[in-house]
Design an enzyme around this catalytic site. Structure first.
Site, short mmCIF file in Angstrom:
data_model
loop_
_atom_site.label_atom_id
_atom_site.label_comp_id
_atom_site.label_asym_id
_atom_site.label_seq_id
_atom_site.Cartn_x
_atom_site.Cartn_y
_atom_site.Cartn_z
N MET A 15 0.82 -1.21 0.00
CA MET A 15 0.00 0.00 0.00
C MET A 15 0.86 1.26 0.00
SD MET A 15 -3.06 1.07 2.60
CE MET A 15 -2.07 0.83 4.05
N LEU A 106 10.90 3.82 6.29
CA LEU A 106 9.54 3.98 6.81
C LEU A 106 9.30 3.04 7.97
CD1 LEU A 106 8.87 4.51 3.35
CD2 LEU A 106 7.02 5.46 4.71
N SER A 108 6.79 2.85 11.81
CA SER A 108 5.39 2.70 12.19
C SER A 108 5.20 3.35 13.55
CB SER A 108 5.04 1.22 12.27
OG SER A 108 3.89 1.01 13.05
N SER A 109 3.99 3.81 13.82
CA SER A 109 3.72 4.45 15.10
C SER A 109 3.79 3.47 16.27
CB SER A 109 2.35 5.14 15.08
OG SER A 109 1.34 4.19 14.78
N CYS A 110 3.81 2.15 15.97
CA CYS A 110 3.87 1.16 17.06
C CYS A 110 5.24 1.12 17.73
CB CYS A 110 3.48 -0.22 16.55
SG CYS A 110 4.72 -0.96 15.48
N TYR A 137 7.55 -6.66 15.82
CA TYR A 137 7.53 -5.73 14.68
C TYR A 137 8.09 -4.38 15.10
CZ TYR A 137 5.64 -2.96 10.81
OH TYR A 137 5.49 -2.11 9.73
N LYS A 141 11.42 -2.28 13.72
CA LYS A 141 11.36 -0.92 13.19
C LYS A 141 12.27 0.04 13.98
CE LYS A 141 8.72 -1.36 9.63
NZ LYS A 141 9.26 -1.09 8.30
N HIS A 180 -5.44 -4.72 9.12
CA HIS A 180 -5.64 -3.70 10.14
C HIS A 180 -7.13 -3.37 10.29
CE1 HIS A 180 -1.27 -3.06 9.23
NE2 HIS A 180 -1.26 -3.01 10.55
N LYS A 188 -15.96 -6.26 6.48
CA LYS A 188 -17.04 -6.80 7.32
C LYS A 188 -18.38 -6.15 7.00
CE LYS A 188 -14.90 -8.51 11.59
NZ LYS A 188 -14.84 -8.34 13.05
#
Length: 311
Positions: A15, A106, A108-110, A137, A141, A180, A188
């Site tokens: 993506m 790049l 991630s906010s995690c 993960y 990062k 996600h 759904k």
């Protein structure tokens, strides 16, 4: 970057990577280098070095990663840690070895601690324990960020790191088991509408707050930062605005046109209570997102119908 610069986008089918390629093409860049995972295994150091030696890219967007939602992260912990460590270490080292002018990593906010103060400022990195479900993960990062900083410090490499918030958009993953929250809810609600179901079940309590950024806005931010930012420290990329999962579900329900009820499965995990990015640094550099959430969800839903439903 010049219009004919050799630009390697790692992860161009994902993506984020596909959004970066689209943005580069829109802006007239003509020499974009890509490889599929079957053509180039980024976990193989030798394969990556051979590729860099052959192609000699001048600029690199490192958007390749093994990604997934809570369930996938928690189930395949070794895979998420190993694959992501190998991908970023191989590319970052090869970029140094073969003289890449500039690389963008790049993350991630995690990466931020589970209970960090909100909104999340860049300096909160490594100030507390991580969210347990996606710790492997996140650790991978964080290692990537620190690799970029270390190559900057030791070798003077112009390697920058950006940390996007939760993303959604074209070419998202709609698999209900490892996607996600936003794409999972689109699927759904769509399937419930198509099947004439009366209810849709949403994981968790609906109370956690999340921030969502349209992937094409991230791509625009990446290009902007590649051309305007050379700092050692990471930069958050987000909207600076968040909503509850319940509010998100109601928004998606409305966009999809599902007229039944929602129920919450509180036996399922909520994850981090809140994840909102402080984007004041990004704004001070001169960039702000342009796609609001409802518009973005509508665009993502059309993409879902075109790509998933018609397959």
């Amino acid at each position: 970057m010049h219009k004919d610069s050799k630009i390697y986008v790692a992860g161009h089918r994902g993506m984020v990577g596909s959004a970066i390629v689209r943005k580069l093409e829109q802006e007239g860049f003509t020499h974009i280098i890509t490889r599929t995972s079957s053509e180039l295994d980024l976990r193989s150091q030798q394969a990556v070095e051979d590729f860099f030696e052959e192609e000699q890219p001048e600029f690199v967007f490192l958007a390749a990663a093994k990604v997934g939602g809570i369930q996938a992260n928690n189930t395949f912990r070794a895979d998420f840690l190993y694959d992501n460590l190998m991908i970023e270490a191989n590319i970052i080292h090869a970029a140094h070895k073969y003289g890449v002018e500039k690389l963008m990593f790049l993350g991630s906010s995690c990466i931020y601690p589970k209970l960090a103060p909100q909104p999340l400022k860049e300096e909160y990195l490594l100030t507390g324990p991580l969210e347990q479900t996606n710790e492997p993960y996140a650790i991978a990062k964080i290692a990537g960020i620190k690799l970029c900083e270390a190559y900057h410090d030791q070798y003077g490499c112009n390697f920058i790191s950006v940390m996007p918030t939760n993303l959604y958009g074209y070419n998202d993953n709609y698999d209900l088991n490892n996607s996600h929250v936003l794409p999972a809810l689109i699927r759904k609600f769509h399937e419930a509408k198509e099947n004439g179901a009366n209810t849709v079940t949403v994981w968790g309590t609906g109370n956690p707050r999340r921030e969502f950024l349209f992937a094409d806005d991230l791509a625009e931010a990446c290009l902007y930062l590649m051309e305007h930012y050379n700092g050692r420290e990471l930069v958050n990329v987000g909207t600076g605005e968040d909503i509850t999962i319940k509010e998100l579900a109601l928004l998606i329900k409305d966009v999809v046109g599902f007229e039944g009820e929602m129920q919450f499965d509180t036996s399922k995990p909520d994850g981090t209570p809140r994840k909102l990015m402080d984007v004041s640094k990004l704004h001070s550099i001169g960039f702000k997102h342009s796609t609001d959430l409802e518009e973005g969800i509508s665009l993502a839903y059309e993409d879902f119908k075109n790509k998933i439903v018609e397959v």
